[in-house]
Scaffold this motif. Sequence first.
Motif, mmCIF file in Angstrom:
data_model
loop_
_atom_site.group_PDB
_atom_site.id
_atom_site.type_symbol
_atom_site.label_atom_id
_atom_site.label_comp_id
_atom_site.label_asym_id
_atom_site.label_seq_id
_atom_site.Cartn_x
_atom_site.Cartn_y
_atom_site.Cartn_z
ATOM 1 N N GLY A 1 36.265 38.827 28.470
ATOM 2 C CA GLY A 1 36.098 36.870 29.032
ATOM 3 C C GLY A 1 34.866 36.723 27.955
ATOM 4 N N GLY A 2 34.747 35.647 27.324
ATOM 5 C CA GLY A 2 33.694 34.852 26.337
ATOM 6 C C GLY A 2 32.919 34.558 27.481
ATOM 7 N N PRO A 3 31.888 33.928 26.656
ATOM 8 C CA PRO A 3 31.540 32.601 27.707
ATOM 9 C C PRO A 3 32.173 31.680 27.811
ATOM 10 C CG PRO A 3 30.250 33.645 25.608
ATOM 11 C CD PRO A 3 31.475 34.266 25.643
ATOM 12 N N GLU A 4 32.885 31.030 26.228
ATOM 13 C CA GLU A 4 33.552 29.672 26.531
ATOM 14 C C GLU A 4 34.741 29.687 27.091
ATOM 15 O OE1 GLU A 4 35.273 32.516 23.815
ATOM 16 O OE2 GLU A 4 33.300 32.155 23.880
ATOM 17 N N SER A 5 35.448 30.751 27.728
ATOM 18 C CA SER A 5 36.673 30.594 28.651
ATOM 19 C C SER A 5 35.729 30.333 30.233
ATOM 20 C CB SER A 5 37.234 32.314 28.710
ATOM 21 O OG SER A 5 35.955 33.429 29.057
ATOM 22 N N CYS A 6 35.819 29.511 30.744
ATOM 23 C CA CYS A 6 35.493 29.291 32.353
ATOM 24 C C CYS A 6 36.870 28.410 32.841
ATOM 25 C CB CYS A 6 34.375 27.994 31.949
ATOM 26 S SG CYS A 6 34.353 26.916 30.633
ATOM 27 N N VAL A 7 37.413 28.403 32.160
ATOM 28 C CA VAL A 7 38.644 27.755 32.999
ATOM 29 C C VAL A 7 39.316 29.636 33.811
ATOM 30 C CG1 VAL A 7 40.801 26.644 32.976
ATOM 31 C CG2 VAL A 7 39.372 26.977 31.024
ATOM 32 N N LEU A 8 39.547 29.288 34.239
ATOM 33 C CA LEU A 8 39.932 30.205 35.857
ATOM 34 C C LEU A 8 40.857 30.335 36.545
ATOM 35 C CD1 LEU A 8 36.074 31.685 36.538
ATOM 36 C CD2 LEU A 8 37.975 33.058 34.832
ATOM 37 N N GLU A 9 41.237 30.840 36.186
ATOM 38 C CA GLU A 9 42.899 31.257 36.918
ATOM 39 C C GLU A 9 42.746 32.234 38.854
ATOM 40 O OE1 GLU A 9 46.526 31.388 34.798
ATOM 41 O OE2 GLU A 9 46.054 30.718 33.249
ATOM 42 N N ASP A 10 43.329 31.763 39.453
ATOM 43 C CA ASP A 10 43.506 32.040 40.501
ATOM 44 C C ASP A 10 43.439 34.352 40.831
ATOM 45 O OD1 ASP A 10 42.474 29.932 41.860
ATOM 46 O OD2 ASP A 10 44.538 29.969 42.898
ATOM 47 N N GLU A 11 44.877 34.706 39.416
ATOM 48 C CA GLU A 11 44.356 35.569 39.969
ATOM 49 C C GLU A 11 43.643 36.137 38.789
ATOM 50 O OE1 GLU A 11 47.419 36.870 41.996
ATOM 51 O OE2 GLU A 11 46.405 35.132 43.332
ATOM 52 N N GLN A 12 44.065 35.707 37.995
ATOM 53 C CA GLN A 12 43.216 36.440 36.652
ATOM 54 C C GLN A 12 41.969 36.670 36.672
ATOM 55 O OE1 GLN A 12 44.581 35.656 33.641
ATOM 56 N NE2 GLN A 12 42.631 36.418 32.760
ATOM 57 N N VAL A 13 41.684 38.017 36.879
ATOM 58 C CA VAL A 13 40.116 39.046 36.043
ATOM 59 C C VAL A 13 40.055 38.696 34.818
ATOM 60 C CG1 VAL A 13 39.473 41.815 37.064
ATOM 61 C CG2 VAL A 13 41.190 40.305 37.571
ATOM 62 N N ILE A 14 38.489 38.185 35.038
ATOM 63 C CA ILE A 14 37.886 37.960 33.554
ATOM 64 C C ILE A 14 36.990 39.842 33.922
ATOM 65 C CG2 ILE A 14 36.757 37.229 31.964
ATOM 66 C CD1 ILE A 14 39.340 35.696 32.044
ATOM 67 N N LEU A 15 37.273 39.829 32.172
ATOM 68 C CA LEU A 15 35.942 41.363 32.695
ATOM 69 C C LEU A 15 34.356 40.525 32.146
ATOM 70 C CD1 LEU A 15 36.451 44.471 33.477
ATOM 71 C CD2 LEU A 15 36.099 44.732 30.471
ATOM 72 N N ASP A 16 33.980 40.555 32.880
ATOM 73 C CA ASP A 16 32.268 40.334 32.145
ATOM 74 C C ASP A 16 31.555 41.039 30.683
ATOM 75 O OD1 ASP A 16 30.089 39.476 31.482
ATOM 76 O OD2 ASP A 16 29.341 39.684 33.736
ATOM 77 N N PRO A 17 31.312 40.567 29.660
ATOM 78 C CA PRO A 17 30.786 41.461 28.643
ATOM 79 C C PRO A 17 30.017 42.011 29.095
ATOM 80 C CG PRO A 17 31.713 39.539 28.246
ATOM 81 C CD PRO A 17 31.795 39.161 29.951
ATOM 82 N N ALA A 18 29.161 41.886 29.890
ATOM 83 C CA ALA A 18 27.722 41.955 30.304
ATOM 84 C C ALA A 18 28.137 42.881 31.408
ATOM 85 C CB ALA A 18 27.086 41.289 30.580
ATOM 86 N N SER A 19 28.974 42.979 31.792
ATOM 87 C CA SER A 19 29.787 44.464 33.120
ATOM 88 C C SER A 19 29.452 45.346 32.805
ATOM 89 C CB SER A 19 30.077 44.018 34.037
ATOM 90 O OG SER A 19 31.408 44.477 33.424
ATOM 91 N N ASN A 20 29.104 46.553 33.859
ATOM 92 C CA ASN A 20 29.408 47.827 32.963
ATOM 93 C C ASN A 20 30.512 48.437 32.092
ATOM 94 O OD1 ASN A 20 26.758 49.175 33.924
ATOM 95 N ND2 ASN A 20 27.647 48.757 35.914
ATOM 96 N N LEU A 21 31.467 47.835 32.637
ATOM 97 C CA LEU A 21 33.271 48.161 32.123
ATOM 98 C C LEU A 21 32.758 47.399 31.012
ATOM 99 C CD1 LEU A 21 35.977 48.838 35.507
ATOM 100 C CD2 LEU A 21 34.927 50.296 33.806
ATOM 101 N N GLY A 22 32.806 45.762 30.789
ATOM 102 C CA GLY A 22 32.676 45.892 29.746
ATOM 103 C C GLY A 22 31.761 45.878 29.033
#
Lengths: 922, 577
Positions: free
Chosen positions: A114-135
């Motif tokens: 997930g980039g910083p610009e992708s702020c449109v979140l659907e309910d079911e969607q899991v966005i990987l935060d680039p700053a998280s461990n997995l990201g």
Amino acid sequence: MAGIVKPPGEFSITPHKVSVCILLQIYAPSVQISLPFPFASVAQHNRLGLFLLALTKSCDDILEPKLDELISQLREVFGVLNPRFVDHLTTRLSALSSPDDLFNFFTQMRRILGGPESCVLEDEQVILDPASNLGMFLRRCILAFNLLAFEGVCHLLTNIGVYCKEALSSCASYETTCFEDSSSNLEAFPEYENMDLENFVFKKVTEEIEARKRASERVSFHLHAPKALFDLVEDIEAPADPKSKHSDKVGEASPYVHPPNYALKEFEPNSGIFLRTNWQIQGYLQEQADALEKNGSSFSLNAFELILRQLHKLAPELHRVHFLRYLNSLCHDDYFAALENLHRYFDYSAGTEGIDFVPPASGSNSFGRYEIALLFLGMMHFQFGHPKQALEVLTEAVRVSQQLSNDTCLAYTLAAICNLLSEIGVSNTAGILGSSFSPLTSIGISLSVQQQLFVLLRGSLKRAESLKLKRLVASNHLAMAKFDLTHVQRPLVSFGPKASMKLRTCPTNVCKELRLSSHLISEFGFKSSTMTTDGAFSTAWLKNLQKPLGSAILSQENGSGSNENAFQFCVQPSSIPGSVLQLIGSSYLLRATAWELYGSAPLARINALVYATCFTDASSSSDAALAYVKLIQHLAVFRGYKEAFAALKIAEEKFLSVSKSRILILKLQLLHERALHRGHLKLAQQVCDELGVLASSVTGVDMELKTEASLRHARTLLAANQYSEAAAVAHSLFCMCYKFNLQVENATVLLLLAEVHKRSGNAVLGLPYALASLSFCQSFNLDLLKASATLTLAELWLSLGSNHAKRALSLIQGALPMILGHGGLELCARAYIAEAKCYLSDPSFSVSENSEVVLDPLSQASVELQVLEYHELAAETFYLMAIVFHKLGQLEEREEAANSFKKHMMALENPLDDEDPLFNVL
Amino acid sequence: MNSKESCRSELRIAIRQLSDRCLYSASKWAAEQLTGIEQDPANFTPSNTRFQWGSSSIRRRFRTNEITSTPIAGVSYVSTPVMEEDDAVDGDFYLLAKSYFDCREYRRAAHVLRDQTGKKSVFLRCYALYLAGEKRKEEEVIELEGPLGKSDSVNRELVSLERELSTLCKNGSIDPFGLYLYGLVLKEKGSENVARTVLVESVNSYPWNWNAWSELQSLCTTIDTLNSLNLNNHWMKDFFLASAYQEIRMHSESLAKYEYLQGTFGYSNYIQAQIAKAQYSLREFQQVETIFEELLRNDPYRVEDMDMYSNVLYANECSSALSYLAHRVFMTDKYRPESCCIIGNYYSLKGQHEKSVMYFRRALKLNKNYLSAWTLMGHEYIEMKNTPAAVDAYRRAIDINPCDYRAWYGLGQAYEMMGMPFYALHYFRKSVFLQPNDSRLWISMAHCYETDQLRMLEEAIKCYRRAANCNDREAIALHQLAKLQYELGRPEEAAFYYKKDLERMEAEEREGPNMVEALLYLATYYKTQKRFEEAEVYCTRLLDFTGPEKETAKSLLRGMRTTQSGFPSMNVEHFSP
């Protein structure tokens, strides 16, 4: 350092990481993929996330898992009934058959971030935060792939092929590779089967390229990439050296540290073996170092050495391996290997490697930190029992760290010297801590070892405080407490007003220091070092997968043992580092020792109990054993031998590996005591000799144990009524204690001498010894010992004649509160008997009027002595009782007492060697 | 001489056979030895050899007449019959394969020979595969450099080669060349004991393959393994033993063997270079220099072993000769590790250590296991006062060869420089253990003990004693011994050593401050011992020197005379000026 070696890269892409990426894609599908993976439940989804996290962080091994291992782990996590993950994984992997596939795959992977610009979140969607461990992990994978040269991509492709192929034919191929060596298969083999796998893949790839009609451009696999690209190739495919196939030293595998399939891995030639990330390997090494420290010699030497050798082969620039080798050989008392590896490690790393290395703030120090090498060398010599060399080396360390103004190292070195001086009986440092030692020469006078030690301790503490080295401060406080406990503080300079001198130790100081040292825990309560906990947590989580469901430990803890609970169980990692816990634990141990000396049995016991319950996990096994020893000793003194031996058995099972050391000594001590009490003098002598042997082991003389052994020797002689010999032994012991400044022991020895003279009938000679012992006890605040000295003094007075009975009685009565409150069975019994004797020998006392004054203590004493099986004193008690009954005219009781007397006398004269199962163990 | 003749004929055949099998370095070696044999002027005409070699009739003749070599100097050699070629005429495929091989297209060569069953073809196929694997391995080493250093690439052909060769070996259908390759593969795979037996078998049945001998030698690292080998007594064994002795640091034995071999191979450059190597290890630099000068006259484009020559020139500080040598090798072949090393040495002698390091690094890039370059680079870093880098370089040298006493010594020096003498002692100990007859090492160790930080003078004395016992060229040890003994308050021992030192200086006709010091000490010592006659002798000798000591000697003499006036029996007039 020499500049030949390029700085090690951080991360490289391997087949396993590709697998993890595929799983990541399942976990967080990109928007473009129309059909997200159907998860059975949210919990399952979360489990996958946790599993991935654990995969990227765990440090339980140096090698990345192979595909079949990964698959079996997946099955563990999600149950065998859910094969979709596995299917998906294998199909995706086997679909990667050309460099272009890989390229597309990683482009796809980029989209799930997930980039910083992708702020449109659907309910079911899991966005990987680039700053998280997995990201972060994903980003590093993508970066590593983008940096690969074409050769690197080819290698990755080949490796993925091997990786998949192995998993498919895992069991079957093992058999053949294993027996390949015996060259027994004479059957014809296709001649070109050996044209390696790379070619196999190569063919496949070319076919595909042709199929795609892209054959217009020429594909050369030996691309002459520019030099810069070569440097960026970071793939670390490293097939196991076939040499290892012949390594015959597959040592005994230690079951709990190393996965048993290690030997198996060694046997597979040419299979894709990949190291984990640098971070994971460092974590692994750290964990192993901790385990080494904790378990000591029970750690398997060869198995670990094998792993280290493999690691060294795979990563020759990871110098930390040499350090682990050093630790390993140190734990197994291999002096030469330890020395060799220590030197090698520091030659390579110059002390500037490791997780905890903090680069110097100023750029001035580019010349390595060899002073740390000196510090370690000193500690090593100390460990191996070469105090003189250790002192030499540490002195050099002090000098070098002063020169290079490495204050931290200096503080640690000083602490090490303090430790050395206080632990090892050095009678004279002259000529060792020679002219070059600045803190001492600045004072300019010759000091005794103890004074030097005190100065050093103070200096080291101050330094540690100013440098904010919290652990060092705590351990210095502990050392200070130890010093305060056993040394009278005298002014350093022997001139000046002497009025202020008070020749006593100061218990409040000890308590203060101990309290200060355990303040450390509050410092660490809040901020936790994420590094170790993350790794340890992930490791534990993965390890739990391997355990059978409902294993014993878990069911003990919380009834049901499903995996969910296992997860809950280890989800709370302690935020306090092990080393801190260890330090605090040792402060409790020291507290227990201090109270033991000061004579408060309950407090000593409580502190030992606290240690045994709270700190055994974090502490080294020998420390834990010490706590158990203290508890068992307490039992023996207060409850008799039966219970003590029962407890000893439990402890022996628990500390199977260290039974050589403390537990063995404890056993000998208990056996000796009991033998003395029962009158088995031969046995006592034998046990005593055994102790003496243990005192001077290969690794240097243990002064404490040596004094104890000769003390026991003297007591045995005394019990055998060989007074002059006993006195001689005690005398030489006193001289030794005096020489090495063992003041506390001095008090005991003096008391023993008084005892010897008392028993030999020279009460007059005994008196000065008892008095001297008393004064020693007073100046060191040894209250219980003082009480027992007072008791001896009273007995001495009593034996001088009945006219001293009053004085003796008052002495005893003064000491009674202490004795009854804190003394053991034997001491109490002795006090009772002495009291009764005082009354009886007092001419003004009449039995008939005040019979209970005498009878009460006597019957009390008889009970206690029977518990102890102390036949001699018990006989005496019954004798006295019989006399009293006789005087009272109670004939029946008199007969009974006389009978008991007779029984004990018989037992004393004909020692039965009946139930001595424990001694047979020796 | 018959034996020379027989050697010559054996070698001639062997060269053909070796180069037929593309064992080029072995055939090069054999050819060098062949021309190294003293030519018999009677039947030596340059033309006849050239023409006769190719024809098979000559070959057959050599084969048929059974060569019984005359024993040289009482050693009886076994004569190994020259191997019969199984296919006198090479097949067409073989010829093609050999051409491919010569063009370094190994896999193609192997492929061409895939269905051939002749021993020669099988060998060439396996050898080509082996080399192809090696080439790929070298490439992978660069491609696969991992984040934590070089990853361990292996020759992927080894497994299949071993399988095939072991089968052949079991069937008995393997020739000595196949055995050599089998041994090579086994050695690479780490099974050294099997490799050793296989190689022994190979050299026993075909002794002229020097490659096999040198593989065997690399497997014999101790004298015990060397003695346990069951080798036929062929003259090639002497070459092997000489080289093996050198490797296990039995230099004088090796030298003896080479000198003996020179009886037959009088003009062999190889033997000369090896002798130079042995002499170098024995520190006979003068002789080494002469040998190399001659060698370069005969073989001006030689690069092998020239790094040693440059070391000697460096030690003798002949910078112009060194620059000449560097220029020559540079023009011959710039990208040889030896060339880079020579240039590095030249810059080092000129004091340009940065440049020197650059060239040593280049040498190491060309050959990562080039031992002496690591050590020399360490020396350069020491000169540049970059001790950590020096330590690292030395340590790498040690990891390549743990018996390299120079690197251990260098490590000791580096740590001593950093003010860690006690730590350095460990390394000095290692180096003297490996080279106990080198006085310089003992002196450095003694010096380490003597430092202000340690002051372990007793140990220092022990070291100096060892140094004095093993031919201390710079004569430091005796002087230091005398001084130390004096410092420790043992005047008799001090006098003893001063006297010895004095004798030595007299023998070598050296004079200097040490001489003055010794004389002065001895004079005062004998005076205090009331042995005036000896004291006077030393005093008068002191009078020959200028400086304050002369005055001291005069006053000593005067003092003695006044004391002696009480002893009328002594004749003092003799000394009056």
